[in-house]
Design an enzyme around this catalytic site. Sequence first.
Site: not given
Ligand code: 7PJ
Length: 278
Positions: A223, A257
């Site tokens: 990020k 994640r």
């Molecule tokens: C997240 C997401 C996060 C959850 C994205 C990226 C943006 N879902 N989907 N948490 N980020 N739960 O991966 O940079 O931080 S998309």
Amino acid sequence: MLKTRTCAEQLLDIQTPQVMGILNVTPDSFSDGGKFTQIDSALSQVEQMIIDGASIIDIGGESTRPGALDVCEKDEIARVIPVLIAIKQRFDIVVSIDTSKAGVMAEAITNGAGLINDVRALQNNGCTAIMAQSDIPICLMHMQGLPRTMQVLPQYINLIDDIKKFFVERIEQCNQAGINRQRIVLDPGFGFGKTQAQNYQLLAQFADFQSFNLPLLAGLSRKSMIGNLLNREVDERLAGSLTTAVLAAQQGAKIIRVHDVKETVDALNILNAVAEQA
Ligand code: 7PJ
């Protein structure tokens, strides 16, 4: 103290931190050939992530990056559902669908999704009702504003308290709709309507969210909060991403994640070895 496991914990098997691998589904090509290639490449990416130690695969068909444009429900279903079906046919793995649309959620549930990951925390029309009809876990993420404008001027009275208040309200809404608290996973939403300093405050105080006694998810991989601090492009953020993954896991995150599954699994294995000796 022995804690009773929530059904999300049981369904996702998350006593120790688990890695959720991110699978990006790019816009469909118009030709059938293109579509086949896309599913094929998704399957090989998934296979590699499973070999590398992912226990959940997160599929997203809508970009939620700052400034991203909306995708319609029909297009999102066409992007995501064939990939979900193909993965469930080939692999025994929990598949999470990253969506905020009730229609996509319904299709995902019918086709074997094991988790719905909603960056809008079921605030869109019809979402709580769809989730109430199923029994799979739901990740409620905090976001201030909406993707197009969320980074313009994030404002909080008290960052952590405001996010906790949001969780209390969303959990209550879910309860009223018939979604058992035990199915809920919480995520404070790194990068979603937070300044650079606020994102690091969130990471510093991540452990505070353990007060909910629900599984916590952390998404920090590659990020901007990492890139901005270190002055690194997206493909140079591995060391930063691993550091944030370990810091979140150390403070109780149960699902991490990430894009880089293998490296994150290694880092978490070190953390686990230390935790076992502590
Ligand atoms: C997240 C997401 C996060 C959850 C994205 C990226 C943006 N879902 N989907 N948490 N980020 N739960 O991966 O940079 O931080 S998309």
